[in-house]
Design a protein around this motif. Structure first.
Motif, PDB file in Angstrom:
ATOM      1  N   LYS A 195      -4.610  -2.736   6.631  1.00  0.00           N
ATOM      2  CA  LYS A 195      -5.015  -2.810   5.559  1.00  0.00           C
ATOM      3  C   LYS A 195      -4.307  -1.395   5.175  1.00  0.00           C
ATOM      4  CE  LYS A 195      -9.554  -1.379   7.278  1.00  0.00           C
ATOM      5  NZ  LYS A 195     -10.604  -0.303   7.643  1.00  0.00           N
ATOM      6  N   GLU A 196      -3.282  -0.443   5.681  1.00  0.00           N
ATOM      7  CA  GLU A 196      -2.526   0.971   5.470  1.00  0.00           C
ATOM      8  C   GLU A 196      -1.361  -0.101   3.794  1.00  0.00           C
ATOM      9  OE1 GLU A 196      -2.512   0.438   8.592  1.00  0.00           O
ATOM     10  OE2 GLU A 196      -3.717   1.768   9.116  1.00  0.00           O
ATOM     11  N   GLU A 251      -1.760   0.073  -0.159  1.00  0.00           N
ATOM     12  CA  GLU A 251      -0.359   1.418  -0.631  1.00  0.00           C
ATOM     13  C   GLU A 251       0.282   0.209  -2.215  1.00  0.00           C
ATOM     14  OE1 GLU A 251       2.446   2.348   2.072  1.00  0.00           O
ATOM     15  OE2 GLU A 251       1.032   3.417   2.890  1.00  0.00           O
ATOM     16  N   ASN A 275       1.475  -6.516   4.384  1.00  0.00           N
ATOM     17  CA  ASN A 275       0.631  -6.822   4.086  1.00  0.00           C
ATOM     18  C   ASN A 275       0.298  -7.527   5.020  1.00  0.00           C
ATOM     19  OD1 ASN A 275       1.189  -9.237   3.240  1.00  0.00           O
ATOM     20  ND2 ASN A 275       0.399  -9.541   1.382  1.00  0.00           N
ATOM     21  N   ASN A 332       3.638   5.665   6.512  1.00  0.00           N
ATOM     22  CA  ASN A 332       2.655   4.571   7.651  1.00  0.00           C
ATOM     23  C   ASN A 332       4.299   3.245   8.010  1.00  0.00           C
ATOM     24  OD1 ASN A 332       0.855   5.704   7.388  1.00  0.00           O
ATOM     25  ND2 ASN A 332      -0.082   4.323   5.294  1.00  0.00           N
ATOM     26  N   VAL A 337       5.353   0.388   6.431  1.00  0.00           N
ATOM     27  CA  VAL A 337       5.257  -0.066   6.192  1.00  0.00           C
ATOM     28  C   VAL A 337       5.613  -1.700   4.512  1.00  0.00           C
ATOM     29  CG1 VAL A 337       2.502   0.192   6.591  1.00  0.00           C
ATOM     30  CG2 VAL A 337       3.898   1.041   4.125  1.00  0.00           C
TER      31      VAL A 337
END
Length: 153
Positions: free
Chosen positions: A133-134, A138, A122, A108, A110
């Motif tokens: 959200k991911e 995570e 975040n 993703n 992130v």
């Protein structure tokens, strides 16, 4: 090396644990390179992603070596089993499994700035009001998942 303690299996496990701790400390000290992140995002963006990956990987490696050391000492002292033959399993799983877990946030994309250090983001971009959200999922899964798994075993 000076006292040839590496000849004993339990001492080698403690040595692996110490090397993992040195790895974590080195990665944490590298986090100071991103102090000027706000001023030059083009330079520090990729560096922050790499540091986030190394931070996730090093903490999980340290956790795995701690778990294997505790497991081995338990098996040796309580069950009277000498598990020297499992050294390759201990080392390989403590290196490969965290590598697989640390690659999950790349799916993703992130990895990035997460508060004051580089880890799993975040929030979306530079807006601290919009949660990513991911990233939050995570963070909890990759930090507390291995921790609680090793504690219950």
């Amino acid at each position: 090396v000076c006292f040839k303690l590496y000849k004993f299996f339990s001492h080698r496990l403690a040595l692996y644990q110490a090397l993992a701790a040195i790895f974590v400390s080195a990665v944490c000290s590298l986090e100071s390179l991103t102090i000027l992140f706000d001023k030059e995002t083009q330079i520090y963006g990729p560096l922050c992603q790499i540091l986030g990956f190394l931070l996730q990987y090093s903490f999980t490696v340290k956790l795995c070596f701690t778990a294997w050391l505790v497991f081995h000492l338990f098996a040796f002292t309580v069950c009277y089993k000498d598990l020297k033959r499992l050294e390759l399993v201990y080392v390989s799983t403590a290196i490969v499994c965290p590598l697989i877990l640390a690659c999950i946030p790349f799916i993703n994309s992130v990895y990035g700035v997460a508060g004051i250090w580089c880890w799993i983001r975040n929030w979306k971009d530079d807006c601290a009001t919009e949660k990513l959200k991911e990233g939050v999922i995570e963070q909890f899964v990759l930090m507390y998942g291995p921790l609680y798994t090793t504690m219950t075993l």
